[in-house]
Each structure stands twice: as C-alpha cells, then as structure tokens.
Motif scaffolding. Structure first.
Motif, PDB file in Angstrom:
ATOM      1  N   GLU A  91      58.723  59.441  65.319  1.00 30.20           N
ATOM      2  CA  GLU A  91      57.352  59.111  64.875  1.00 30.20           C
ATOM      3  C   GLU A  91      57.362  57.919  63.929  1.00 30.20           C
ATOM      4  OE1 GLU A  91      54.779  62.252  63.451  1.00 30.20           O
ATOM      5  OE2 GLU A  91      55.387  63.537  65.122  1.00 30.20           O
ATOM      6  N   ASN A  92      58.321  57.914  63.010  1.00 28.59           N
ATOM      7  CA  ASN A  92      58.432  56.771  62.087  1.00 28.59           C
ATOM      8  C   ASN A  92      58.630  55.475  62.861  1.00 28.59           C
ATOM      9  OD1 ASN A  92      58.261  58.325  59.806  1.00 28.59           O
ATOM     10  ND2 ASN A  92      60.391  58.066  59.151  1.00 28.59           N
ATOM     11  N   ILE A  93      59.572  55.529  63.818  1.00 20.73           N
ATOM     12  CA  ILE A  93      59.888  54.313  64.583  1.00 20.73           C
ATOM     13  C   ILE A  93      58.655  53.846  65.357  1.00 20.73           C
ATOM     14  CG2 ILE A  93      61.275  53.397  66.502  1.00 20.73           C
ATOM     15  CD1 ILE A  93      63.577  55.158  65.561  1.00 20.73           C
ATOM     16  N   ASP A  94      57.956  54.815  65.942  1.00 20.92           N
ATOM     17  CA  ASP A  94      56.760  54.479  66.708  1.00 20.92           C
ATOM     18  C   ASP A  94      55.724  53.791  65.817  1.00 20.92           C
ATOM     19  OD1 ASP A  94      56.055  54.738  69.384  1.00 20.92           O
ATOM     20  OD2 ASP A  94      54.461  56.158  68.853  1.00 20.92           O
ATOM     21  N   ARG A  95      55.518  54.351  64.642  1.00 21.71           N
ATOM     22  CA  ARG A  95      54.514  53.782  63.726  1.00 21.71           C
ATOM     23  C   ARG A  95      54.891  52.363  63.322  1.00 21.71           C
ATOM     24  NH1 ARG A  95      53.209  59.163  60.999  1.00 21.71           N
ATOM     25  NH2 ARG A  95      51.080  59.433  61.739  1.00 21.71           N
ATOM     26  N   VAL A  96      56.170  52.194  62.948  1.00 20.08           N
ATOM     27  CA  VAL A  96      56.605  50.890  62.445  1.00 20.08           C
ATOM     28  C   VAL A  96      56.592  49.844  63.558  1.00 20.08           C
ATOM     29  CG1 VAL A  96      58.619  49.658  61.546  1.00 20.08           C
ATOM     30  CG2 VAL A  96      57.929  51.816  60.518  1.00 20.08           C
ATOM     31  N   GLU A 112      55.677  63.801  79.817  1.00 20.76           N
ATOM     32  CA  GLU A 112      54.814  64.510  78.846  1.00 20.76           C
ATOM     33  C   GLU A 112      54.324  63.570  77.739  1.00 20.76           C
ATOM     34  OE1 GLU A 112      58.116  66.097  79.408  1.00 20.76           O
ATOM     35  OE2 GLU A 112      57.046  66.901  81.145  1.00 20.76           O
ATOM     36  N   GLY A 113      54.771  62.309  77.780  1.00 19.92           N
ATOM     37  CA  GLY A 113      54.305  61.349  76.779  1.00 19.92           C
ATOM     38  C   GLY A 113      55.121  61.353  75.489  1.00 19.92           C
ATOM     39  N   LEU A 114      56.331  61.904  75.543  1.00 18.82           N
ATOM     40  CA  LEU A 114      57.173  61.901  74.338  1.00 18.82           C
ATOM     41  C   LEU A 114      58.197  60.766  74.428  1.00 18.82           C
ATOM     42  CD1 LEU A 114      57.913  65.744  74.260  1.00 18.82           C
ATOM     43  CD2 LEU A 114      56.191  64.481  72.933  1.00 18.82           C
ATOM     44  N   ASN A 115      58.536  60.180  73.269  1.00 19.13           N
ATOM     45  CA  ASN A 115      59.517  59.093  73.317  1.00 19.13           C
ATOM     46  C   ASN A 115      60.936  59.606  73.036  1.00 19.13           C
ATOM     47  OD1 ASN A 115      59.180  59.541  70.604  1.00 19.13           O
ATOM     48  ND2 ASN A 115      58.743  57.420  70.051  1.00 19.13           N
ATOM     49  N   LEU A 145      55.184  57.536  56.230  1.00 17.33           N
ATOM     50  CA  LEU A 145      56.518  57.740  56.809  1.00 17.33           C
ATOM     51  C   LEU A 145      57.165  59.024  56.298  1.00 17.33           C
ATOM     52  CD1 LEU A 145      58.063  54.144  56.536  1.00 17.33           C
ATOM     53  CD2 LEU A 145      57.117  55.251  58.569  1.00 17.33           C
ATOM     54  N   TYR A 146      57.839  59.712  57.198  1.00 20.14           N
ATOM     55  CA  TYR A 146      58.616  60.879  56.780  1.00 20.14           C
ATOM     56  C   TYR A 146      59.889  60.395  56.084  1.00 20.14           C
ATOM     57  CZ  TYR A 146      55.830  63.493  60.171  1.00 20.14           C
ATOM     58  OH  TYR A 146      54.801  64.062  60.864  1.00 20.14           O
ATOM     59  N   GLU A 147      60.337  61.152  55.123  1.00 16.42           N
ATOM     60  CA  GLU A 147      61.616  60.830  54.490  1.00 16.42           C
ATOM     61  C   GLU A 147      62.680  61.515  55.345  1.00 16.42           C
ATOM     62  OE1 GLU A 147      61.721  61.801  50.320  1.00 16.42           O
ATOM     63  OE2 GLU A 147      63.599  60.690  50.038  1.00 16.42           O
ATOM     64  N   THR A 148      63.217  60.774  56.313  1.00 12.59           N
ATOM     65  CA  THR A 148      64.054  61.407  57.353  1.00 12.59           C
ATOM     66  C   THR A 148      65.362  61.977  56.790  1.00 12.59           C
ATOM     67  OG1 THR A 148      64.796  59.191  57.917  1.00 12.59           O
ATOM     68  CG2 THR A 148      63.113  60.165  59.329  1.00 12.59           C
ATOM     69  N   ILE A 189      64.385  54.107  58.353  1.00  9.17           N
ATOM     70  CA  ILE A 189      63.247  53.424  57.703  1.00  9.17           C
ATOM     71  C   ILE A 189      62.502  54.430  56.834  1.00  9.17           C
ATOM     72  CG2 ILE A 189      60.921  52.551  58.140  1.00  9.17           C
ATOM     73  CD1 ILE A 189      61.900  50.793  60.097  1.00  9.17           C
ATOM     74  N   MET A 190      62.419  54.108  55.576  1.00  6.60           N
ATOM     75  CA  MET A 190      61.779  55.029  54.613  1.00  6.60           C
ATOM     76  C   MET A 190      61.338  54.193  53.422  1.00  6.60           C
ATOM     77  SD  MET A 190      64.421  58.217  54.289  1.00  6.60           S
ATOM     78  CE  MET A 190      65.937  57.395  54.719  1.00  6.60           C
TER      79      MET A 190
END
Ligand code: GN1
Ligand code: MG
Length: 337
Positions: A40-45, A66-69, A121-124, A211-212
């Motif tokens: 999700e983070n990568i997608d957003r960035v 199903e539309g998932l990356n 962003l999530y803190e992965t 990325i965070m």
C-alpha cells in the motif's frame, strides 16, 4: 540480490517471439511482518510520483485478477511481480560522475516527495532507523548472551559503548521533534538506483519497502556509508576498509544540490554526524544478529555477520578520524552550489 528478500528475473518469449522480462520477488515476511502495508505504501508513493511527473519511469507492480498488487501463495509465501527495467546498477563505483548522480537521484527522490503527506504511510518496520533503540536492543541482548557469543566480541562492544552517546544523539533529537520528519527512502544503497546503460543517467530509485517518515540526513548517511567505503560491506580484511573523502564529496555535491532548498540548517549541519551514527547503527544491527543467532540478515557462512560488523566499525573509526575534513567538505560543497 539483497540481504532480505529473494528476487528472480523471469523472461517470457511472447507470441511475436520478442522477449519480456519481469522480476518476481518473494518478500521475507519474517522481517516485513505486514507486507500488505508495504504494498500500500509503495502504491501510494508511486501513484503520487506518477501523477506529479507523468513522464518519469516509476516502479509498477502487476495486479492479480482480484486487483491486488501481490499474490499470497499458501499461507506465508508473499510474492509480487514488477516490470523489469532494462538498466545497469552499481555496487561500487570509482566514477565520480556516477557517485554524484546517485546523490542527486536520492536527493531528487526526497524532494519529489517533500509535499507528500507522510502521515498516511504505515511504519513498515517500527523504529527502523532509531539508532538509540537499536543500541539499547544490542546491549540488552548482550546481557542475555543467548548464544554464548558475547565474550568473542568484547572489543567491538567496547568501541560501540564508547561512542554510544555520540551515535544516538540525532535519533533522540528526532524523537523529541527537534529534527524535521520527512518522507525518506531508508535504504539508500547505490545499487538501489537504476541507471541508463548508455547515458549513465539515473532512471528510477527502487527498493521502496522501507519508505517511511524519517530523517532526511539518514538517507544521505546510509548512502555514503556504502558508496564511500573503499571495500565491500563484508570485506573480511579490514585493512582494506577506509572512508573515501573524495567519494563523500561527490555524493554530497549531488545530494545537497538536489535538497538544500527544502532542508533546514539542522539537517545540513549534521550530515557528518549522521554518517557516523548510521554506520554505528548498522554495525550494531549486524552484531545484534550475530549474538542472537543470525536470524535477520542472510548469511553465506557462519561468521558473516561478525565480518560485516567489523567492517562497519572500521569504517566508523575512519569517519571519526576524518570528521573535521568531512565537515569542511560539506561547507565547501554548500559554498559552491
Ligand atoms: C538490508 O536487503 P537489503 O540489501 O536491501 C537492510 C538494510 C541494510 C542492508 C545492509 C529491511 O538491505 O537496512 O542497510 O541490508 N534492509 C532491511 O546491507 O533491514
Ligand atoms: Mg532493501
């Protein structure tokens, strides 16, 4: 090949006989405990960068029906597929032009994201570059000595203990809000920049797993820690390990040139200190992994983590020795921008 995930290049012969390559990557879920959050983070960035700079190449992960990356194969096999970008990467370079371009690429990456809202962003990996916590963890594991390896690394621990305060100060200031929170890459090894084979211009920054929100200067620091090392990161003969000040200058020129307009003075005046801090941090992470049984970094042989530790510590000692010269280089680079 990184130290954490596993990556495979797969080339397909298409119907018209042309070749198309993809990278299949299995994410190490022992380390990245929430891989969906990473995606999700990568997608957003990448979506943000794509909409701001439509002509620029960005990483593109393919979607399932199903539309998932990503694709979860059985319970814990987390896979993703990304377009292969024909390019060249450098594990090391003696070419100052390439080094400066790498600095510019990471600096531009940060600047491009300077108006991105990092709070989404999530803190992965929580506290990924919290040097204070990293060292606290190391010394608490020293006290446990679960694998009986502590006696063997006394010299290394003594050195880390002697610089503990100096190396952890910036992370404490960051936690106290005294250093700005930026959107940062957090794994700025030079082989995370893809270059055009012919023009030797950077194409895209890759490896967006970490990325965070973080400190801008730590992106600078992690990169020079790697690129200005005269040896490889796991060189067993530490007499070959030095911090190359000319390479530091070249990288600084590229990075500071790309970022100085958006950075505050505190982020520029601490570049040398951050370089020392992150080198001690990585040494502590390798050493912590060694004394707790090599669970984190992929090891090619039994004492690999110890070899890595010694290499980073030798580098840190050399940075300490050259501290004033490095400060002078930073000031000089700023004057000439
Ligand atoms: C790991 O796997 P790789 O090479 O991208 C590590 C970095 C270290 C690096 C040292 C998620 O990166 O923090 O600096 O090894 N990544 C993670 O080589 O821990
Ligand atoms: Mg990485």
């Amino acid at each position: 090949m990184g130290n954490i995930n596993s990556t495979y290049k797969v080339t397909y012969i298409q119907r018209d006989n042309s070749l198309k390559s993809y990278l299949f990557q299995r994410v190490n879920t022992n380390i990245f405990k929430n891989p969906i959050e990473i995606m999700e983070n990568i997608d957003r960035v990448t979506t943000f960068i794509r909409s701001k700079y439509p002509d620029q190449i960005t990483l593109h992960f393919h979607h399932t029906d199903e539309g998932l990356n990503y694709y979860l194969y059985e319970k814990d096999a987390f896979w993703r597929v990304v377009n292969y970008v024909d390019s060249v990467t450098f594990n090391a370079s003696d070419d100052f032009g390439i080094i400066e371009a790498t600095g510019k690429a990471f600096g531009d990456f940060q600047t491009q994201l300077s108006d991105f809202d990092g709070s989404v962003l999530y803190e992965t990996i929580p506290d990924f570059h919290n040097t204070k916590k990293r060292l606290d963890t190391l010394f608490s594991h020293v006290a446990d000595d679960l694998c009986g390896r502590v006696a063997e690394v006394k010299k290394e621990l003594d050195y880390i203990a002697s610089v503990r305060e100096k190396a952890t100060e910036l992370s404490v200031q960051f936690a106290n809000g005294e250093i700005p929170k930026r959107v940062t890459h957090n794994d700025t090894k030079c082989n995370n920049v893809l270059f055009d084979r012919k023009t030797k211009e950077p194409i895209v920054v890759i490896d967006l797993d970490t990325i965070m929100p973080g400190m801008s200067m730590y992106d600078f620091a992690d990169a020079v820690r790697f690129i200005a090392n005269t040896a490889v990161e796991d060189e067993p003969d530490i007499s070959k390990v030095f911090f190359d000040t000319a390479k530091f200058r070249a990288f600084a020129k590229g990075f500071i040139g790309a970022t100085h307009k958006s950075l505050e003075p505190v982020e520029i005046t601490n570049l040398v200190k951050s370089t020392f801090s992150i080198t001690i941090e990585l040494a502590s992470r390798f050493l912590d992994d060694y004394i707790t049984g090599d669970q984190y970094f992929r090891c090619a042989y039994p004492k690999h983590n110890l070899v890595r530790t010694r290499c980073q510590l030798k580098l840190a000692e050399d940075i300490e020795r050259k501290w004033e010269e490095l400060e002078w280089i930073v000031s000089n680079v700023i004057e000439t921008i």
